[in-house]
Design a protein around this motif. Sequence first.
Motif, PDB file in Angstrom:
ATOM      1  N   CYS A 174      35.983  43.333  21.698  1.00 27.59           N
ATOM      2  CA  CYS A 174      35.633  44.726  21.375  1.00 27.59           C
ATOM      3  C   CYS A 174      36.382  45.248  20.152  1.00 27.59           C
ATOM      4  O   CYS A 174      37.534  44.901  19.907  1.00 27.59           O
ATOM      5  N   ASP A 175      35.705  46.131  19.436  1.00 31.57           N
ATOM      6  CA  ASP A 175      36.268  46.677  18.208  1.00 31.57           C
ATOM      7  C   ASP A 175      37.091  47.928  18.502  1.00 31.57           C
ATOM      8  O   ASP A 175      37.429  48.223  19.654  1.00 31.57           O
ATOM      9  N   GLN A 176      37.401  48.644  17.435  1.00 32.85           N
ATOM     10  CA  GLN A 176      38.299  49.786  17.584  1.00 32.85           C
ATOM     11  C   GLN A 176      37.654  50.951  18.342  1.00 32.85           C
ATOM     12  O   GLN A 176      38.340  51.910  18.686  1.00 32.85           O
TER      13      GLN A 176
ATOM     14  N   GLY B 245      35.896  50.205  21.184  1.00 33.96           N
ATOM     15  CA  GLY B 245      35.633  49.671  22.521  1.00 33.96           C
ATOM     16  C   GLY B 245      34.252  49.060  22.661  1.00 33.96           C
ATOM     17  O   GLY B 245      33.808  48.739  23.762  1.00 33.96           O
TER      18      GLY B 245
ATOM     19  N   TYR C 255      33.585  47.473  26.500  1.00 36.22           N
ATOM     20  CA  TYR C 255      34.625  46.949  27.392  1.00 36.22           C
ATOM     21  C   TYR C 255      34.528  47.642  28.753  1.00 36.22           C
ATOM     22  O   TYR C 255      34.349  48.854  28.826  1.00 36.22           O
TER      23      TYR C 255
END
Lengths: 129, 129, 129, 129
Positions: free
Chosen positions: D14-16, D18, D69
């Motif tokens: 997951c990225d910044q 989520g 997430y």
Amino acid sequence: MPEVWSAPVRFVECDQQGVAFNAHYLTWADEAVNAWWAAAGLPFGSLAAWGLEYYVKATALDWVSSARYGETVAVDVEPAALGRTSLTLVFTVRVADRVCCTIRTTYVATADGRPSPWPDEVRALISAG
Amino acid sequence: MPEVWSAPVRFVECDQQGVAFNAHYLTWADEAVNAWWAAAGLPFGSLAAWGLEYYVKATALDWVSSARYGETVAVDVEPAALGRTSLTLVFTVRVADRVCCTIRTTYVATADGRPSPWPDEVRALISAG
Amino acid sequence: MPEVWSAPVRFVECDQQGVAFNAHYLTWADEAVNAWWAAAGLPFGSLAAWGLEYYVKATALDWVSSARYGETVAVDVEPAALGRTSLTLVFTVRVADRVCCTIRTTYVATADGRPSPWPDEVRALISAG
Amino acid sequence: MPEVWSAPVRFVECDQQGVAFNAHYLTWADEAVNAWWAAAGLPFGSLAAWGLEYYVKATALDWVSSARYGETVAVDVEPAALGRTSLTLVFTVRVADRVCCTIRTTYVATADGRPSPWPDEVRALISAG
């Protein structure tokens, strides 16, 4: 503590010999620790209620066998030491009864970027975890 | 031994705080060790000439700071111990002059799946590396 | 638009035949697009000044050859279409002069989670990019 | 064809915000296709009995929502076209009833590196799959 996380080894996780890359063991432990915190009653993000985060200070991995494509890895988690601001967990990565890797990781609780004691309520949950 | 590998931190390598995931430090060390062997005169696959492979027996990572998106990590490699069948390397992962992580990894040479002594020619190249 | 991003293929990116996994082409394009925005004068995070983010709506990949361990991939980026709220870029992933993969990706600008027109200033930078 | 593969979204995926990185959808489809072949009676590696391999020629992804997430993604697989040497599959990536992404991928059978017809026995298994 029973097994907290398990997954089939992914094709993309394996090298030219069909063996899982070493770096992925840390990924698996990272998934397992999130599951462990949740099982202890502290799901992802809940430490923010105390103004806390935690980070990984140190981790040591010892391999005794390899996980391969087609196999399923399972991860157990055991608390090994609970300090004033730190927590050490031991992860065992297995394929069925065969141990692949033991991982010992020390986390440090922080508030505003500096080490901060675990609150009593968190200590109680960790100890029971 | 000068820096052997360097790369900008990738967006996909960073968590929700913009900090590189711990597992990727092992990926970077893995790239660095391949570059280190090549610089020592033993490019990827060349140990097969002696019927040898090697695997990672143990690795320990200690973090002192975080690498973040937008930064470039560089990895130095230093031999720390050369045993009859083993080799221990120390990797330092830095962002410019700031150390992020020290990684100590022990490799074991194998032939037909069993530990096997490093040949003299390989020992000489490692020692000069 | 000249090449905007380049990197050696990583060992961990390759399958049991030494060929890079297909999913990593999207990772490379993702690094390239961040470099392309920065080169156009809009570095990572700068769209927030207009209250904008963007997301990927669709992407299509066509392979003509494989990138392998030991090779270095380079990515070019060309704008293909600029709509009211969308932008389509074409990425070419090459190893030296050999094309490996063409990737066509459509992004959509959003504000508060809904499609939102590109501001004139951003349109001008994209068009010049 | 029922769901062939499912997994919780990993934190590392997951990225910044989520949200799972786009590239991981291809990883999930790659796991799903291996499960699909196995369910069709052609487990990983079994095409070698006919001297065959296959590679991905093209893939197109269309997103309608994001996997995050804390969510679990499931992948369905449907054959869409079976050519003399090619096979097109459509993957649907869902979180419960919500579709996240549709992926259409064309594979080509090869022998000695050149396109090669699917044998009748393989065609029959694919058609029944």
